[in-house]
Design a protein around this motif. Sequence first.
Motif, mmCIF file in Angstrom:
data_model
loop_
_atom_site.group_PDB
_atom_site.id
_atom_site.type_symbol
_atom_site.label_atom_id
_atom_site.label_comp_id
_atom_site.label_asym_id
_atom_site.label_seq_id
_atom_site.Cartn_x
_atom_site.Cartn_y
_atom_site.Cartn_z
ATOM 1 N N ASP A 74 -4.509 0.935 -12.446
ATOM 2 C CA ASP A 74 -3.423 1.679 -11.616
ATOM 3 C C ASP A 74 -2.215 1.770 -12.333
ATOM 4 O O ASP A 74 -1.227 2.295 -11.639
ATOM 5 C CB ASP A 74 -3.204 0.474 -10.457
ATOM 6 C CG ASP A 74 -4.702 0.538 -9.448
ATOM 7 O OD1 ASP A 74 -5.041 1.811 -9.205
ATOM 8 O OD2 ASP A 74 -4.952 -0.525 -8.988
ATOM 9 N N SER A 79 -2.292 -1.927 -5.969
ATOM 10 C CA SER A 79 -3.682 -2.037 -6.099
ATOM 11 C C SER A 79 -4.602 -0.955 -5.320
ATOM 12 O O SER A 79 -4.668 -1.028 -3.731
ATOM 13 C CB SER A 79 -4.064 -3.231 -5.972
ATOM 14 O OG SER A 79 -5.432 -3.666 -6.272
ATOM 15 N N GLY A 80 -5.507 -0.469 -5.850
ATOM 16 C CA GLY A 80 -6.434 0.461 -5.265
ATOM 17 C C GLY A 80 -6.061 1.800 -4.978
ATOM 18 O O GLY A 80 -6.977 2.778 -4.428
ATOM 19 N N THR A 81 -4.850 2.259 -5.330
ATOM 20 C CA THR A 81 -4.223 3.496 -4.875
ATOM 21 C C THR A 81 -4.427 4.716 -5.826
ATOM 22 O O THR A 81 -4.297 5.805 -5.685
ATOM 23 C CB THR A 81 -2.968 3.464 -4.306
ATOM 24 O OG1 THR A 81 -2.047 2.996 -5.581
ATOM 25 C CG2 THR A 81 -2.792 2.545 -3.266
ATOM 26 N N GLN A 84 -8.961 3.498 -8.760
ATOM 27 C CA GLN A 84 -10.250 3.653 -8.144
ATOM 28 C C GLN A 84 -10.785 4.889 -7.620
ATOM 29 O O GLN A 84 -11.682 5.496 -7.463
ATOM 30 C CB GLN A 84 -10.550 2.612 -6.982
ATOM 31 C CG GLN A 84 -10.333 1.154 -7.533
ATOM 32 C CD GLN A 84 -10.791 0.165 -6.413
ATOM 33 O OE1 GLN A 84 -9.768 -0.367 -5.754
ATOM 34 N NE2 GLN A 84 -11.837 -0.345 -6.107
ATOM 35 N N THR A 113 0.106 4.298 0.784
ATOM 36 C CA THR A 113 -1.011 4.099 0.255
ATOM 37 C C THR A 113 -2.147 5.178 0.410
ATOM 38 O O THR A 113 -2.583 5.682 -0.582
ATOM 39 C CB THR A 113 -1.772 3.041 0.937
ATOM 40 O OG1 THR A 113 -0.838 1.826 0.709
ATOM 41 C CG2 THR A 113 -3.043 2.513 0.565
#
Length: 226
Positions: A74, A79-81, A84, A113
């Motif tokens: 990232d 995190s995760g934006t 992934q 997000t």
Amino acid sequence: MSSKGATTDDITTVVGITAAEDTIKKSRFIGYCCAAPTFADGMALLDVVKGDHPKARHVCWAWQGVKTESRYNDDGEPSGTAGQPILASIQGEGLSQTFVAVVRYFGGVLLGTGGLVRAYGGTARLCLRAAENGGALGGGLGTAHLCLRAAEKTVKIPQAEVRVEAPMALVGALYAATNKCVRVREEFTADAVILTVSTERALAQGVIDHVIDATRGAAKATIVGE
């Protein structure tokens, strides 16, 4: 005992390097994609991209290898934006051995997000689809890198399985000789190890030769189905 993996399929990836760009709420997003049989191949493109975008706020990326092999980053985004969603775009296009990096120049407007997920995933998808449609190298890569061939289409890379049998005492040498292949299956007998690995069809004979050399002729190796 033995451990089994899925059977080998042809690999679908992009050819060369393609770039695509989008502007979302004043932030500039530039995606780059390339074929990356190994993680190191993806990191090589990442180094080039970072070198040509030293003032970018973020350079997020994802790599999809064979089967379940994957990595993402990232690069400072929540995190995760970013990583992934990029990886999900690669997988959504049905590609393997593919690397995508997305550069972001912050435009002063927070995307939230959901907005980041859509921006990074969407830019990655835009880039991959440009590659499928014959997209060209662009997006600001310096002239020193124009020798890198622009993507023309997606291609399938034929795969092959190589079956190797070697004395148990040479298991270390066998694993070292096949460390760039995907391990499909391994079986053990009282005095031998039988290993089946997957590699590009064009490289299969080279794998066999390497195994024979590494074990000084003690191993037996064949291409499955031939």
